[in-house]
Scaffold this motif. Structure first.
Motif, PDB file in Angstrom:
ATOM      1  N   VAL A   1      -9.481   8.358  -2.823  1.00  0.00           N
ATOM      2  CA  VAL A   1      -9.875   9.329  -3.843  1.00  0.00           C
ATOM      3  C   VAL A   1     -10.886  10.308  -3.250  1.00  0.00           C
ATOM      4  O   VAL A   1     -11.493  10.038  -2.209  1.00  0.00           O
ATOM      5  CB  VAL A   1     -10.493   8.642  -5.086  1.00  0.00           C
ATOM      6  CG1 VAL A   1      -9.483   7.769  -5.794  1.00  0.00           C
ATOM      7  CG2 VAL A   1     -11.725   7.833  -4.717  1.00  0.00           C
ATOM      8  N   LYS A   2     -11.082  11.437  -3.935  1.00  0.00           N
ATOM      9  CA  LYS A   2     -12.139  12.369  -3.558  1.00  0.00           C
ATOM     10  C   LYS A   2     -13.439  11.868  -4.168  1.00  0.00           C
ATOM     11  O   LYS A   2     -13.430  11.091  -5.130  1.00  0.00           O
ATOM     12  CB  LYS A   2     -11.830  13.775  -4.083  1.00  0.00           C
ATOM     13  CG  LYS A   2     -10.618  14.401  -3.438  1.00  0.00           C
ATOM     14  CD  LYS A   2     -10.366  15.771  -4.013  1.00  0.00           C
ATOM     15  CE  LYS A   2      -9.116  16.382  -3.404  1.00  0.00           C
ATOM     16  NZ  LYS A   2      -8.828  17.697  -3.996  1.00  0.00           N
ATOM     17  N   ALA A   3     -14.575  12.320  -3.636  1.00  0.00           N
ATOM     18  CA  ALA A   3     -15.870  11.909  -4.179  1.00  0.00           C
ATOM     19  C   ALA A   3     -15.939  12.269  -5.662  1.00  0.00           C
ATOM     20  O   ALA A   3     -15.590  13.376  -6.062  1.00  0.00           O
ATOM     21  CB  ALA A   3     -17.002  12.582  -3.414  1.00  0.00           C
ATOM     22  N   TRP A   4     -16.352  11.331  -6.473  1.00  0.00           N
ATOM     23  CA  TRP A   4     -16.536  11.438  -7.918  1.00  0.00           C
ATOM     24  C   TRP A   4     -15.229  11.658  -8.680  1.00  0.00           C
ATOM     25  O   TRP A   4     -15.247  11.989  -9.850  1.00  0.00           O
ATOM     26  CB  TRP A   4     -17.574  12.495  -8.281  1.00  0.00           C
ATOM     27  CG  TRP A   4     -18.877  12.220  -7.617  1.00  0.00           C
ATOM     28  CD1 TRP A   4     -19.454  12.955  -6.633  1.00  0.00           C
ATOM     29  CD2 TRP A   4     -19.745  11.111  -7.843  1.00  0.00           C
ATOM     30  NE1 TRP A   4     -20.638  12.369  -6.230  1.00  0.00           N
ATOM     31  CE2 TRP A   4     -20.840  11.233  -6.959  1.00  0.00           C
ATOM     32  CE3 TRP A   4     -19.711  10.003  -8.688  1.00  0.00           C
ATOM     33  CZ2 TRP A   4     -21.875  10.311  -6.904  1.00  0.00           C
ATOM     34  CZ3 TRP A   4     -20.739   9.091  -8.642  1.00  0.00           C
ATOM     35  CH2 TRP A   4     -21.805   9.253  -7.768  1.00  0.00           C
ATOM     36  N   GLN A   5     -14.093  11.430  -8.019  1.00  0.00           N
ATOM     37  CA  GLN A   5     -12.809  11.491  -8.715  1.00  0.00           C
ATOM     38  C   GLN A   5     -12.587  10.174  -9.448  1.00  0.00           C
ATOM     39  O   GLN A   5     -12.779   9.100  -8.883  1.00  0.00           O
ATOM     40  CB  GLN A   5     -11.672  11.727  -7.714  1.00  0.00           C
ATOM     41  CG  GLN A   5     -10.299  11.743  -8.348  1.00  0.00           C
ATOM     42  CD  GLN A   5      -9.185  11.839  -7.311  1.00  0.00           C
ATOM     43  OE1 GLN A   5      -9.437  12.104  -6.140  1.00  0.00           O
ATOM     44  NE2 GLN A   5      -7.957  11.601  -7.738  1.00  0.00           N
TER      45      GLN A   5
ATOM     46  N   LYS B   1     -22.562  -4.103  -0.310  1.00  0.00           N
ATOM     47  CA  LYS B   1     -23.574  -3.340   0.436  1.00  0.00           C
ATOM     48  C   LYS B   1     -24.093  -4.271   1.520  1.00  0.00           C
ATOM     49  O   LYS B   1     -24.923  -5.140   1.251  1.00  0.00           O
ATOM     50  CB  LYS B   1     -24.722  -2.917  -0.469  1.00  0.00           C
ATOM     51  CG  LYS B   1     -24.326  -2.064  -1.633  1.00  0.00           C
ATOM     52  CD  LYS B   1     -24.442  -0.619  -1.290  1.00  0.00           C
ATOM     53  CE  LYS B   1     -24.201   0.202  -2.553  1.00  0.00           C
ATOM     54  NZ  LYS B   1     -24.484   1.565  -2.383  1.00  0.00           N
ATOM     55  N   GLY B   2     -23.584  -4.117   2.740  1.00  0.00           N
ATOM     56  CA  GLY B   2     -23.952  -5.042   3.813  1.00  0.00           C
ATOM     57  C   GLY B   2     -23.358  -6.405   3.526  1.00  0.00           C
ATOM     58  O   GLY B   2     -22.151  -6.545   3.402  1.00  0.00           O
ATOM     59  N   THR B   3     -24.215  -7.409   3.367  1.00  0.00           N
ATOM     60  CA  THR B   3     -23.732  -8.760   3.051  1.00  0.00           C
ATOM     61  C   THR B   3     -23.897  -9.092   1.570  1.00  0.00           C
ATOM     62  O   THR B   3     -23.515 -10.177   1.138  1.00  0.00           O
ATOM     63  CB  THR B   3     -24.504  -9.811   3.873  1.00  0.00           C
ATOM     64  OG1 THR B   3     -25.894  -9.699   3.575  1.00  0.00           O
ATOM     65  CG2 THR B   3     -24.280  -9.596   5.361  1.00  0.00           C
TER      66      THR B   3
ATOM     67  N   GLY C   1     -16.385   7.197   2.541  1.00  0.00           N
ATOM     68  CA  GLY C   1     -16.007   6.138   3.452  1.00  0.00           C
ATOM     69  C   GLY C   1     -15.299   5.026   2.702  1.00  0.00           C
ATOM     70  O   GLY C   1     -14.888   5.185   1.555  1.00  0.00           O
ATOM     71  N   LYS C   2     -15.166   3.885   3.365  1.00  0.00           N
ATOM     72  CA  LYS C   2     -14.502   2.732   2.754  1.00  0.00           C
ATOM     73  C   LYS C   2     -15.483   1.983   1.865  1.00  0.00           C
ATOM     74  O   LYS C   2     -16.561   1.614   2.311  1.00  0.00           O
ATOM     75  CB  LYS C   2     -13.942   1.800   3.827  1.00  0.00           C
ATOM     76  CG  LYS C   2     -12.753   2.377   4.548  1.00  0.00           C
ATOM     77  CD  LYS C   2     -12.106   1.358   5.450  1.00  0.00           C
ATOM     78  CE  LYS C   2     -10.881   1.969   6.094  1.00  0.00           C
ATOM     79  NZ  LYS C   2     -10.084   0.995   6.803  1.00  0.00           N
TER      80      LYS C   2
ATOM     81  N   ALA D   1     -10.369 -11.184  -5.675  1.00  0.00           N
ATOM     82  CA  ALA D   1     -10.329 -10.921  -4.244  1.00  0.00           C
ATOM     83  C   ALA D   1     -10.844  -9.490  -4.004  1.00  0.00           C
ATOM     84  O   ALA D   1     -10.597  -8.594  -4.819  1.00  0.00           O
ATOM     85  CB  ALA D   1      -8.906 -11.054  -3.736  1.00  0.00           C
ATOM     86  N   PRO D   2     -11.583  -9.268  -2.923  1.00  0.00           N
ATOM     87  CA  PRO D   2     -12.065  -7.911  -2.632  1.00  0.00           C
ATOM     88  C   PRO D   2     -10.913  -6.958  -2.333  1.00  0.00           C
ATOM     89  O   PRO D   2      -9.866  -7.355  -1.821  1.00  0.00           O
ATOM     90  CB  PRO D   2     -12.932  -8.095  -1.383  1.00  0.00           C
ATOM     91  CG  PRO D   2     -13.218  -9.553  -1.300  1.00  0.00           C
ATOM     92  CD  PRO D   2     -12.074 -10.250  -1.964  1.00  0.00           C
ATOM     93  N   PHE D   3     -11.115  -5.684  -2.673  1.00  0.00           N
ATOM     94  CA  PHE D   3     -10.160  -4.634  -2.346  1.00  0.00           C
ATOM     95  C   PHE D   3     -10.936  -3.405  -1.899  1.00  0.00           C
ATOM     96  O   PHE D   3     -12.138  -3.309  -2.131  1.00  0.00           O
ATOM     97  CB  PHE D   3      -9.237  -4.318  -3.548  1.00  0.00           C
ATOM     98  CG  PHE D   3      -9.971  -3.928  -4.799  1.00  0.00           C
ATOM     99  CD1 PHE D   3     -10.250  -2.599  -5.079  1.00  0.00           C
ATOM    100  CD2 PHE D   3     -10.390  -4.886  -5.707  1.00  0.00           C
ATOM    101  CE1 PHE D   3     -10.927  -2.235  -6.234  1.00  0.00           C
ATOM    102  CE2 PHE D   3     -11.057  -4.545  -6.868  1.00  0.00           C
ATOM    103  CZ  PHE D   3     -11.339  -3.205  -7.129  1.00  0.00           C
ATOM    104  N   THR D   4     -10.254  -2.479  -1.210  1.00  0.00           N
ATOM    105  CA  THR D   4     -10.927  -1.323  -0.621  1.00  0.00           C
ATOM    106  C   THR D   4     -10.415  -0.033  -1.227  1.00  0.00           C
ATOM    107  O   THR D   4      -9.211   0.145  -1.420  1.00  0.00           O
ATOM    108  CB  THR D   4     -10.703  -1.302   0.904  1.00  0.00           C
ATOM    109  OG1 THR D   4     -11.168  -2.529   1.440  1.00  0.00           O
ATOM    110  CG2 THR D   4     -11.449  -0.161   1.554  1.00  0.00           C
ATOM    111  N   VAL D   5     -11.355   0.881  -1.513  1.00  0.00           N
ATOM    112  CA  VAL D   5     -11.025   2.241  -1.946  1.00  0.00           C
ATOM    113  C   VAL D   5     -11.767   3.178  -0.995  1.00  0.00           C
ATOM    114  O   VAL D   5     -12.971   3.059  -0.827  1.00  0.00           O
ATOM    115  CB  VAL D   5     -11.454   2.503  -3.408  1.00  0.00           C
ATOM    116  CG1 VAL D   5     -11.219   3.954  -3.785  1.00  0.00           C
ATOM    117  CG2 VAL D   5     -10.725   1.577  -4.357  1.00  0.00           C
ATOM    118  N   THR D   6     -11.038   4.106  -0.392  1.00  0.00           N
ATOM    119  CA  THR D   6     -11.636   5.053   0.537  1.00  0.00           C
ATOM    120  C   THR D   6     -11.965   6.344  -0.208  1.00  0.00           C
ATOM    121  O   THR D   6     -11.107   6.895  -0.903  1.00  0.00           O
ATOM    122  CB  THR D   6     -10.674   5.362   1.707  1.00  0.00           C
ATOM    123  OG1 THR D   6     -10.353   4.127   2.357  1.00  0.00           O
ATOM    124  CG2 THR D   6     -11.310   6.310   2.715  1.00  0.00           C
ATOM    125  N   VAL D   7     -13.202   6.815  -0.058  1.00  0.00           N
ATOM    126  CA  VAL D   7     -13.648   8.058  -0.688  1.00  0.00           C
ATOM    127  C   VAL D   7     -13.724   9.126   0.402  1.00  0.00           C
ATOM    128  O   VAL D   7     -14.389   8.935   1.427  1.00  0.00           O
ATOM    129  CB  VAL D   7     -15.017   7.877  -1.382  1.00  0.00           C
ATOM    130  CG1 VAL D   7     -15.474   9.199  -1.985  1.00  0.00           C
ATOM    131  CG2 VAL D   7     -14.933   6.802  -2.446  1.00  0.00           C
TER     132      VAL D   7
END
Length: 132
Positions: free
Chosen positions: A55-59, A82-84, A111-112, A125-131
């Protein structure tokens, strides 16, 4: 209790009563332990997935999922790694009567972003969204 087990119990009770045995002897027998499948099914669980991987930032995008063994109305919260540590984001929603949830989310950190949903003693389960 499955049908075959119920029928077996009914047959034993009937045979005991017809044979003149006391019905009280059967009442004193301990109840059978719950099967491992029944115990596993009762454990709270959450699934979650984003409507978009990038997504774009703030989308705005949505995070939807299903809850298992959680009461309707249980609040689920989106968390970001955020880190660990996992930090709660201001995105909360209640599980509906169909054991589902859907929340609107906006992320500004480029970023991711690793996310998960938690609530009612369950964690997805964790998932990732890239901004971008």
């Amino acid at each position: 209790m499955n049908r075959a087990y119920r029928l077996a119990i009914a047959g034993v009770l009937t045979a005991g009563l017809v044979g003149g045995a006391a019905a009280g002897a059967f009442a004193a027998a301990p109840a059978p332990a719950a099967s491992p499948k029944a115990v596993a099914a009762a454990k709270p669980a959450l699934t979650a997935q984003p409507s978009a991987k990038t997504v774009k930032a703030w989308q705005e995008f949505r995070v939807t999922g299903k809850a298992t063994a959680l009461k309707p109305g249980t609040t689920v919260t989106l968390q970001q790694q955020k880190g660990t540590k996992w930090v709660a984001l201001p995105a909360k929603v209640a599980v509906n009567k169909n054991a589902a949830f859907s929340m609107r989310v906006k992320l500004g950190i480029k970023g991711k972003n690793t996310l998960r949903v938690t609530g009612g003693g369950a964690v997805s389960a964790p998932f990732t969204v890239t901004v971008r």
